[in-house]
Design a protein around this motif. Structure first.
Motif, PDB file in Angstrom:
ATOM      1  N   ILE A  92       0.838  -1.207   0.000  1.00  0.00           N
ATOM      2  CA  ILE A  92       0.000   0.000   0.000  1.00  0.00           C
ATOM      3  C   ILE A  92       0.867   1.250   0.000  1.00  0.00           C
ATOM      4  O   ILE A  92       0.610   2.208  -0.741  1.00  0.00           O
ATOM      5  N   ARG A  93       1.922   1.256   0.809  1.00  0.00           N
ATOM      6  CA  ARG A  93       2.788   2.441   0.869  1.00  0.00           C
ATOM      7  C   ARG A  93       3.526   2.661  -0.453  1.00  0.00           C
ATOM      8  O   ARG A  93       3.738   3.803  -0.867  1.00  0.00           O
ATOM      9  N   GLN A  94       3.930   1.586  -1.092  1.00  0.00           N
ATOM     10  CA  GLN A  94       4.627   1.722  -2.367  1.00  0.00           C
ATOM     11  C   GLN A  94       3.693   2.183  -3.480  1.00  0.00           C
ATOM     12  O   GLN A  94       4.069   3.005  -4.319  1.00  0.00           O
ATOM     13  N   ILE A  95       2.486   1.676  -3.498  1.00  0.00           N
ATOM     14  CA  ILE A  95       1.535   2.000  -4.557  1.00  0.00           C
ATOM     15  C   ILE A  95       0.886   3.357  -4.307  1.00  0.00           C
ATOM     16  O   ILE A  95       0.610   4.115  -5.238  1.00  0.00           O
ATOM     17  N   GLY A  96       0.645   3.676  -3.042  1.00  0.00           N
ATOM     18  CA  GLY A  96       0.122   4.984  -2.686  1.00  0.00           C
ATOM     19  C   GLY A  96      -1.358   4.971  -2.335  1.00  0.00           C
ATOM     20  O   GLY A  96      -2.112   4.078  -2.719  1.00  0.00           O
TER      21      GLY A  96
END
Length: 212
Positions: A124-128
């Motif tokens: 989630i953090r990488q994809i945003g």
């Protein structure tokens, strides 16, 4: 319709390695349970040779649809921890599938819970993520003599100007949070001494990137 809510920005994936096992977190925004299930089945087909394809999703304004699936991992060690990440991040209309390719080292129940939780949160953090805010378009039409003064005032107060039409008169298309429309109109009336016309347009969501 909710005035504001959080969801994932795009469809995407992110891989981490834990004790020689590959964990691939797949994320997608899904607004119906049918979309969620279709995404899960797509990932399962793409990774049919994987050891597990565990999944979780939350759908609806009030998160009324919540599902978690362990796909062969010990009960409660995969799908539920993934769902808990979605709850903690307060992400609506979101589906996650974590694909695991077993690397030969058993992680134990606690290790699996951490692995599936971390895979979900890192993906989630990488994809945003984005904050979606429900806005109402308000069209302000004025004489050209007010153009500079009105535009400066709107921009100085960080109002979201979607478009400006230059015809016989100038029209500003301003996006205003739905709960602020009445106060916004009152402010414009006071500022212009009621020398403009205002009309309501459609409601729509505007997205802004957030750190999560």
């Amino acid at each position: 319709m909710l005035e504001n809510y959080l969801t994932v920005k795009n469809e995407g994936k992110h891989e981490i390695n834990i004790q020689k096992s590959r964990f691939i977190g797949h994320i997608k925004r899904t607004e119906t349970e049918e979309e969620a299930q279709a995404f899960i089945q797509k990932i399962k087909k793409e990774h049919a040779s994987a050891t597990h394809n565990c999944s979780a999703y939350m759908i609806g304004e009030q998160n009324l649809i919540q599902k978690a699936q362990d796909d062969g991992e010990p009960s409660g060690t995969a799908g539920v921890p993934m769902l808990e990440v979605l709850k903690q991040m307060d992400l609506k209309d979101t589906t996650v599938v974590v694909t695991r390719y077993f690397g030969g080292i058993k992680l134990g129940a606690g290790g699996l819970i951490r692995a599936y939780s971390n895979s979900t949160s890192e993906a989630i953090r990488q994809i945003g993520a984005v904050k979606r805010s429900l806005m109402r378009e308000v069209m302000i039409t004025a004489e050209y003599g007010m153009l500079g003064k009105l535009e400066n005032e709107l921009r100085n107060h960080k109002q979201l100007i979607e478009n400006i039409d230059y015809t016989e008169r100038v029209s500003f298309h301003v996006l205003v949070p739905v709960s602020d429309v009445d106060s916004f109109k009152g402010w414009i009336i006071d500022f212009t001494s009621d020398q403009v016309e205002m009309h309501d347009g459609e409601e729509k969501y505007i997205e802004r990137d957030i750190q999560i």
